[in-house]
Design an enzyme around this catalytic site. Structure first.
Site, PDB file in Angstrom:
ATOM      1  N   THR A 163       0.837  -1.199   0.000  1.00  0.00           N
ATOM      2  CA  THR A 163       0.000   0.000   0.000  1.00  0.00           C
ATOM      3  C   THR A 163       0.878   1.258   0.000  1.00  0.00           C
ATOM      4  OG1 THR A 163      -1.792  -1.259   0.987  1.00  0.00           O
ATOM      5  CG2 THR A 163      -1.972   1.090   1.229  1.00  0.00           C
ATOM      6  N   HIS A 164       2.136   1.088  -0.394  1.00  0.00           N
ATOM      7  CA  HIS A 164       3.075   2.205  -0.370  1.00  0.00           C
ATOM      8  C   HIS A 164       3.095   2.898  -1.723  1.00  0.00           C
ATOM      9  CE1 HIS A 164       5.010  -0.633   2.753  1.00  0.00           C
ATOM     10  NE2 HIS A 164       3.956  -0.031   3.236  1.00  0.00           N
ATOM     11  N   ASN A 165       2.025   3.644  -1.983  1.00  0.00           N
ATOM     12  CA  ASN A 165       1.903   4.416  -3.218  1.00  0.00           C
ATOM     13  C   ASN A 165       2.434   5.816  -2.953  1.00  0.00           C
ATOM     14  OD1 ASN A 165      -0.609   2.577  -2.760  1.00  0.00           O
ATOM     15  ND2 ASN A 165      -0.362   2.668  -4.956  1.00  0.00           N
TER      16      ASN A 165
END
Lengths: 591, 128
Positions: free
Chosen positions: A517-519
């Site tokens: 979820t590291h956008n």
């Protein structure tokens, strides 16, 4: 017709870590703050207590704490020649909704990103020459330094109850910590978590190979703790329900049990839930923002909330979407290479191996978010020479367990049938015997990885969906190959009964399955308005009373989890607003 | 039935163990005990009617377990018949799952008997 409300000093859009930090800090500084959160109120006592929280189906498979893609989503494609299609189910990444945001369901991994990221272009150009950086790699320096952020990292670590071991105290390398980290002024607030068997075995193997393993710093309180604001933490119980879940023991540093309840007790602060911001409003000459428009998602009622200052604190992707929908700043055009809004969307990459040891019992059901041993020898170690491998960036390698639950976690050796009796027998046989070694790698900005507004698809409010154009490039493929080799060498040195080796990614990126979820990126920070959307204080170059806070300001993505610098930058921005901006409103950095 | 019998046996065992090795809660140092209350405070308040993840400890002494109507207890606690005293609290805090299987308190326990005695002495002062 929207109801126009009474003006406030500041409106905060989204109430997770960044909104919670800024809301609390600005309310304490005397500003009237309204926070607008699209999701519901959630509290530990009502929503995250045992036994209801231990529900893999509800929280992992059905994404109870995540955004609803029926209301708003992204369209996705790998390159500009394709037609993007809407992502109808969450998969690769999981943006949070509800009060607390993704800070509720994160694992807690809290890193200090260093000048190796903040000065990425100058470091690589200085050491390897300008031609080392590919022409389509759009990396740039961030305009901020580790030394500037150090006190804010420290502040966030103490607020979030990070457990860890310092590797470098004021320039002195410390045994047991990460020897490659940048100097810190003091220790972590809490000692590291207990090391689990998978971590111990990896640590031994990595040490024997000449590497430098250390316990991962993580906001899972290794013992009971009271943070500097007076928020109380219980000790982590290694319950195994961390990532995707709120903490049943108040042991995971989360905004809903730290900064947000403190803000809520302050009469200067007001929270409105179910409030979906559709647009940031500008004045006639576009030099200032004047407030936001929002819709109550329960009854469709529309409001206009005038404010002296707007702070975009939603999930990174949603902050970028709001900037594009509001027409603030010039949208990025990858062909003409003009504009900045949407530029440098980055993700992460990786490669992982599964090792099976007959006779071992890893007890994968028992873990914290950060029960994990990590090594940074190929990450923030500048001694690692990238020249022979010709890639920019790095990767960390780690082993341990985090939230491995019975529906989703069924490790079996390669070649096992994927269903039926043989599969069932294999999952029973191997469940206790498996561990992972995983590399997590950086992704550098690329000319053709970006966001813009989709020309076709719209959300529940009739607004264009945001379009994500992303794929891994040669730089990531080369790094992935290097990482897979290192992971496999360590894995083979441990002599497992069976090994599913790490394989470098070469196929195009897809939105399934879950990856990270590291956008990051889309409204990148930088030193000038031609190449960035915000200055080093996360202040819009276009509208000085607009601050855009979150991983959306990262010009590229590192191998690390983003929440450390996200939290630190929120405190850094809060100080800039309190100490300077409020006294003398205007650009904090001359354009 | 079998479960109840086993539970009763476990309870008896826990009591026997505790009685044999533990100094009485009343002998603890309340000043020192305040420090150990940090292990509880993230979930248990001392204010009447203010429940966190765990129930308020206001008036806990001599109360029947599972009695407060505005807190959602585990079935195990509700049917336990426990009366909270220095002794029962001591056994519960030492190892709650052994003392009362299937209770929902996510807490691994405080192994040191002297620490527990201090904590209970503190609670006796403040949980009134």
């Amino acid at each position: 017709m929207a109801t126009r409300l009474k003006e406030v000093d500041a409106v905060v859009v989204g109430l997770g870590w960044t909104g919670g930090i800024l809301g609390k800090e600005l309310a304490e500084a005397g500003l009237k703050v309204v926070a607008l959160e699209r999701g519901a109120m959630r509290t530990s006592e009502k929503d995250y207590a045992v036994p209801n929280i231990r529900d893999e189906l509800r929280y992992v498979i059905r994404h109870d704490l995540m955004q609803n893609t029926a209301r708003d989503t992204l369209t996705i494609r790998n390159n500009p020649s394709q037609e993007a299609l809407p992502m109808r189910r969450l998969g690769s990444f999981l943006p949070g909704e509800v009060v607390g945001g993704s800070g509720v369901h994160w694992s807690g991994h809290t890193w200090r990103w260093t000048d190796m990221e903040f000065k990425v272009r100058s470091h690589y150009e200085e050491r390897y020459g300008k031609s080392f950086i590919p022409a389509d790699m759009t990396i740039s320096d961030w305009g901020i330094t580790y030394a500037e952020l150090e006190p804010y990292y420290d502040k966030f670590e103490h607020v979030a109850a990070v457990s860890g071991k310092a590797g470098n105290l004021r320039g002195q390398v410390q045994p047991g910590g990460n020897p490659f980290e940048s100097p810190r002024q003091r220790e972590y607030p809490l000692p590291p978590l207990a090391t689990i068997l998978a971590g111990e075995m990896f640590a031994t193997a990595a040490t024997n190979s000449g590497y430098h393993p250390f316990p991962r710093p993580t906001a899972n309180a290794s013992r009971a703790y009271t943070n500097p604001d007076g928020a109380h933490f219980g000790a982590c119980q290694y319950c195994g329900y961390c990532q995707r879940f709120g903490c049943e023991a108040n042991a995971k540093g989360s905004p809903h049990m730290t900064v947000i309840p403190i803000a809520l007790r302050n009469p200067n602060f007001e929270l409105r839930t179910y409030s979906w911001v559709t647009k940031v409003l500008k004045d006639s000459d576009g030099k200032r923002v004047t407030g936001v428009s929002y819709t109550n998602v329960l009854n469709g009622e529309e409001f206009e909330q005038p404010a002296g200052m707007v702070l975009l604190c939603a999930y990174a992707i949603n902050n970028v979407h709001l900037m594009l929908l509001s027409g603030i700043g010039e949208p990025y055009d990858p062909v003409a290479q003009t504009g900045v809004i949407g530029k440098n969307y980055c993700y992460q990459t990786g490669a992982s191996a599964t090792l099976f040891f007959e006779g071992r019992h890893f007890n994968p059901f028992m873990s914290a978010g950060g029960t994990n041993v990590t090594m940074d020898d190929f990450n923030i170690n500048w001694e690692f020479d990238r020249a022979p491998h010709s890639f920019v960036g790095g990767y960390n390698v780690a082993a341990g367990f985090n939230t491995l639950l019975p529906i989703g976690y069924r490790p079996v050796p390669s070649g096992t049938p994927q269903w039926g009796t043989a599969w069932k027998a294999a999952t029973a046989k191997w469940y206790q015997t498996a561990m992972n070694i995983a590399a997590s790698g950086s992704v550098m900005g690329n000319r053709y990885n970006y966001f813009d507004l989709d020309p076709t698809y719209r959300n529940a409010f009739g607004q264009p969906l945001m379009r994500m154009t992303f794929d891994y490039k040669a730089n990531e493929h080369k790094m992935g190959q290097h990482a897979a080799n290192i992971v496999n060498n360590i894995a083979r040195s441990m002599d497992p009964t069976k090994l599913n080796p790490a394989v470098a990614r070469t196929q195009p990126w897809t939105v399934v399955p879950y990856q990270s979820t590291h956008n990051t990126g889309g409204t990148m920070m930088g030193t000038n308005p031609h190449e960035s959307a915000v200055n080093k204080y996360l202040q819009s170059w276009n509208c000085h009373n607009l601050f855009v806070v979150g991983a959306n300001v990262f010009p590229h993505n590192s191998s690390y989890n983003p929440t450390g610098p996200v939290g630190a930058l929120a405190y850094w921005t809060a100080d800039a607003i309190k100490d300077r901006y409020v006294k003398n409103p205007g650009p904090l950095v001359p354009a | 039935m079998m479960g109840d019998a086993l539970r009763a046996a476990g309870l008896a065992f826990a009591f026997a163990f505790v009685m044999a090795t533990r100094p009485s809660g009343a002998g603890g140092d309340a000043g020192r005990g305040q420090k150990f209350y940090e292990e509880c405070i993230a979930c248990h308040s001392l204010e009447r009617g203010v429940h966190g993840i765990g129930p308020s400890l206001h008036g806990v002494f001599n109360r029947r377990a599972g009695e407060l109507s505005d807190y959602r207890y585990s079935p195990a606690l509700k049917r336990s018949g426990i009366i909270w005293t220095a002794d029962t609290l001591d056994a519960f805090i030492a190892d709650s799952q052994q003392f009362l299987p299937a209770n929902r308190m996510p807490y691994a326990g405080m192994p040191n008997a002297a620490d527990r005695a201090d904590l209970i002495a503190y609670l006796q002062q403040v949980a009134k």
